[in-house]
Design an enzyme around this catalytic site. Structure first.
Site, short mmCIF file in Angstrom:
data_model
loop_
_atom_site.label_atom_id
_atom_site.label_comp_id
_atom_site.label_asym_id
_atom_site.label_seq_id
_atom_site.Cartn_x
_atom_site.Cartn_y
_atom_site.Cartn_z
N LYS A 282 0.83 -1.20 0.00
CA LYS A 282 0.00 0.00 0.00
C LYS A 282 0.87 1.25 0.00
O LYS A 282 1.98 1.24 0.55
CB LYS A 282 -0.87 0.04 1.26
N ARG A 356 -10.31 -11.36 1.91
CA ARG A 356 -11.23 -12.36 1.36
C ARG A 356 -10.63 -13.77 1.41
O ARG A 356 -11.36 -14.75 1.45
CB ARG A 356 -11.62 -11.97 -0.06
#
EC number: 3.4.11.1
Length: 505
Positions: A282, A356
């Site tokens: 990120k 996920r």
């Protein structure tokens, strides 16, 4: 440090206190004192409204003005908080009351010496109103002081969280409503504490230890799978995400059982204790609040404790899928293929779509408990913020009635949510050239929805399931508002408890 709250039927103007809180409505030529404020207004010889007008009060929701009582009431100050327009009929909206109480208590907390003893003379003519005021006030006194140093900082923090609250109400059922509000506030504030904790102090092993402590306190059953058990058990999502960190992953299973229960609910929470993005790193500006990426797991843990405390006649299992997503020489790589618990394979195209992966493991495992409903809660996508902003979480489901029921449960708790679809055509974007499914789609559009479609792949036929994406609402990067502080908010915690209550009924 918790704040005590008691119900009192005496006149609020006659009670010894450091402050008394009243409400007022907008409309007309001057603000209108709300229900609960009339006794205090009478002590001022009807002068509350003119005084508020002189102060420029409009009655807007959460607007706060402080008035010196000059001996008109026992408390030295009166804190007046706006409630918006008076309802044409019926009670004041509970969410408006809750946020107003929180705003008033936050205002008092900024005074030297903190809140002290506060009388709440807000509308509380029904059990619902009394519970809303009690909840908002206790949420509004929240403070996180773990890392504060120095006597002055500690005294300020203690002053905000200490003291006592007295709710002026004679409504039938007020005591029971206040007791439930105290349990809910404690749960939300516990979630906030976990989210606000520095990630170095809450690695996966620490979060699992916190769950063990809560389980012991609340009488919950608990099972913790460490990295070896996860590897041997085929939990490829958790092991794949966690392999880049020196702090190995955990899967925590908590269970509340009631002998009279006829239904079972499963909650699954994402617990990424810090999310660097892994090798798909990120940018710095997106990483500094990623200690909050375990908010889903925190809300499940807090909800499980509340459910046990309330003694709900429903069986509830809670799963915390806990890992740290870090870049290193052992981290998973884009194009790696993982085998999720149960055998389905996933090609990892972006290591920053890690939530996920751990959720897939836990969702498959949760269905082994044969629940009547599975609800997962996760800070899953940045796309949620793009779609719904920072205060509204998304609700997706594989059943229309389930989706509507979860949205209604959130609304009943004053938590803002919005129903979202799971478009079948997005599944094609998750096709992989080498595995059963890819963890991200080939295009950027509809990222929140495609993440939900990914999770749906791990839900068995006939299993009712809902997915809550709380990425934005879980952490308030702006200024405090209502009963919501800066930092961890506890979003979704009350909704989970409400769902369990409804299944108990």
């Amino acid at each position: 440090m918790s704040t005590s709250l008691a119900v009192n039927t005496e006149s609020p103007s006659s009670l010894d206190a450091d402050a008394v809180v009243v409400g007022y409505h907008s409309g007309g030529d001057a603000p209108e004192p709300a229900s609960g404020a009339h006794d205090v207004d009478a002590a001022f010889s009807g002068g509350l409204a003119p005084t508020l007008s002189l102060l420029g009060a409009s009655g807007a929701p959460e607007e706060v003005h402080t008035i010196a009582s000059l001996g008109a009431v026992r408390a030295p100050v009166v804190v007046a908080v706006g409630l918006g327009p008076a309802p044409a009929e019926g009670p004041v909206d509970p969410d408006v009351l809750s946020r107003a109480a929180g705003a008033a208590l936050r205002s008092l907390a900024s005074r030297p010496g903190g809140t002290g003893r506060v009388v709440l003379a807000l509308p509380a003519g029904s059990a619902a109103e009394a519970g809303a005021v009690a909840l908002g006030a206790q949420l509004g006194t929240y403070v996180f002081d773990r890392y504060r140093t120095g006597d002055e900082a500690r005294e300020q923090a203690e002053g905000r969280a200490a003291g006592s609250l007295v709710l002026a109400s004679s409504a039938p059922g007020a005591d029971a409503a206040v007791e439930r509000a105290a349990v809910m506030a404690e749960a939300v504030n516990f979630t906030r504490d976990l989210v606000n904790t520095a990630p170095a102090d809450l690695v996966p092993e620490d979060l699992a230890a916190a769950a063990q402590e809560i389980a012991q306190q609340a009488g919950l059953q608990i099972e913790v799978l460490d990295e070896r058990a996860l590897s041997e058990g085929g939990y490829g999502g958790l092991t794949g995400v966690g392999q880049g960190s020196s702090n190995p992953p955990r899967l925590v299973r908590l269970a509340h059982s009631h002998p009279e229960a006829t239904r079972t609910v499963a909650f699954v929470g994402k617990g990424i204790t810090f999310d660097s993005g892994g090798l798909s790193l990120k940018p710095a500006g997106s990483m500094d609040w990623m200690k909050s990426d375990m908010a889903g797991a925190a809300s499940v843990l807090a909800a499980m404790r509340a459910i046990s405390t309330l003694g709900l006649k429903v069986n509830v299992v809670g799963y915390l899928a806990v890992a740290e997503n870090m870049p290193s020489g052992t981290a998973q790589r884009p194009s790696d293929v993982l085998s999720i618990y149960g055998g389905k394979t996933v090609e990892v195209l972006n290591t920053d779509a890690e939530g996920r992966l751990v959720m897939a493991d836990a969702l498959v495992r949760a269905q082994e408990d044969q629940p009547d409903l599975v609800v997962d809660i996760a800070t899953l996508t940045g796309a949620q913020l793009v779609a719904l902003g920072t205060r509204v979480f998304a609700v997706m489901a594989n059943d229309d009635d389930v989706r509507e029921a979860v949205v209604a449960a959130a609304g009943a708790e004053g938590e803002a949510s919005w129903p979202m679809p799971l478009p079948y055509e997005l599944r094609a974007g998750l096709d992989s050239a080498v595995a059963d499914i890819a963890n991200v789609a080939g295009e950027r559009w509809g990222g929140m929805l495609s993440a939900g479609v990914f999770l749906q792949e791990f839900i068995g036929e006939g299993v009712k399931w809902a997915h809550l994406d709380i990425a934005g609402p879980s952490f308030n990067q702006g200024g405090p508002h209502g009963h919501t502080p800066k930092g961890g908010t506890g979003a979704g915690t009350r909704t989970l408890v409400r769902i369990a209550e409804e299944y108990a009924e």
